[in-house]
Design a protein around this motif. Structure first.
Motif, mmCIF file in Angstrom:
data_model
loop_
_atom_site.group_PDB
_atom_site.id
_atom_site.type_symbol
_atom_site.label_atom_id
_atom_site.label_comp_id
_atom_site.label_asym_id
_atom_site.label_seq_id
_atom_site.Cartn_x
_atom_site.Cartn_y
_atom_site.Cartn_z
ATOM 1 N N GLN A 44 -0.321 4.139 9.270
ATOM 2 C CA GLN A 44 -1.768 4.314 9.234
ATOM 3 C C GLN A 44 -2.121 5.705 9.755
ATOM 4 O O GLN A 44 -1.295 6.369 10.402
ATOM 5 C CB GLN A 44 -2.459 3.254 10.105
ATOM 6 C CG GLN A 44 -2.073 1.826 9.770
ATOM 7 C CD GLN A 44 -2.395 1.450 8.344
ATOM 8 O OE1 GLN A 44 -3.503 1.675 7.880
ATOM 9 N NE2 GLN A 44 -1.434 0.879 7.638
ATOM 10 N N ARG A 47 -3.786 1.991 -2.019
ATOM 11 C CA ARG A 47 -4.249 3.131 -1.225
ATOM 12 C C ARG A 47 -5.488 3.780 -1.847
ATOM 13 O O ARG A 47 -6.144 4.607 -1.241
ATOM 14 C CB ARG A 47 -3.110 4.150 -1.109
ATOM 15 C CG ARG A 47 -3.307 5.201 -0.079
ATOM 16 C CD ARG A 47 -2.112 6.144 0.104
ATOM 17 N NE ARG A 47 -1.146 6.145 -0.955
ATOM 18 C CZ ARG A 47 0.148 5.823 -0.806
ATOM 19 N NH1 ARG A 47 0.614 5.479 0.363
ATOM 20 N NH2 ARG A 47 0.970 5.860 -1.825
ATOM 21 N N SER A 94 -5.244 0.698 3.900
ATOM 22 C CA SER A 94 -5.527 1.875 4.720
ATOM 23 C C SER A 94 -4.302 2.720 5.043
ATOM 24 O O SER A 94 -4.410 3.696 5.774
ATOM 25 C CB SER A 94 -6.224 1.442 6.017
ATOM 26 O OG SER A 94 -5.407 0.527 6.738
ATOM 27 N N GLN A 95 -3.161 2.390 4.481
ATOM 28 C CA GLN A 95 -1.948 3.168 4.756
ATOM 29 C C GLN A 95 -2.083 4.566 4.174
ATOM 30 O O GLN A 95 -2.673 4.754 3.123
ATOM 31 C CB GLN A 95 -0.695 2.456 4.235
ATOM 32 C CG GLN A 95 -0.864 1.725 2.933
ATOM 33 C CD GLN A 95 -0.267 2.392 1.716
ATOM 34 O OE1 GLN A 95 0.443 3.365 1.807
ATOM 35 N NE2 GLN A 95 -0.558 1.850 0.570
#
Length: 156
Positions: free
Chosen positions: A113, A47, A89-90
């Motif tokens: 997301q 992340r 992209s979480q």
């Protein structure tokens, strides 16, 4: 409060106060980490803002067998970019132990997301029998879980 309890409370407070990327950067494989701790550390590393650095930090928790299959941390980053880009992209992850049997564990990670899309993965981990990471839980492989039409969650 005993000295041991005070030290434990301090460590918990310290870890809870670190943002996800800092937590991932602070952690190395350790026998003190549970399978879910390992997955959380990997996801927190991914992340991070810089994908290459995040992949390198997450790769620290790859088992020796996994490293032999994948190759280098750069190869690992390329694999993630091709089939697991949503891990970078979480914005939120829910991690839960699905099964643990001796030195093998399976952990499910549900990712969200920023736009609300969700995905889920199963992480297969093993406790290392020897070497520099003896007794450490490390990731042997990760597979996406497919959603089913009749189930609200993900299934294997």
């Amino acid at each position: 409060m005993s000295k041991r309890s005070m030290i434990f409370a301090f460590v918990v407070l310290l870890l809870c106060s670190l943002p996800g990327a800092a937590l991932a950067e602070a952690l190395e494989p350790s026998p003190a980490l549970s399978p879910t701790d390992v997955v959380r550390a990997q996801l927190a590393a991914l992340r991070a803002e810089n994908r290459d650095n995040g992949a390198r930090r997450a790769f620290r928790f790859a088992s020796p067998a996994n490293r032999q299959t994948i190759g280098s941390a750069s190869d690992f980053a390329a694999v993630l970019e091709q089939g697991y880009a949503d891990m970078f992209s979480q914005v939120r992850a829910r991690v839960k132990l699905q099964q643990r049997d001796g030195d093998q564990a399976r952990v499910v990670a549900e990712l969200e997301q920023i736009d609300g899309r969700q995905s889920a993965y199963v992480f297969f981990l093993s406790r290392q029998p020897s070497g520099n990471c003896e007794d450490c839980w490390m990731t042997d492989g990760v597979y996406p879980l497919e959603s089913t039409h009749d189930a609200p969650m993900y299934s294997i």
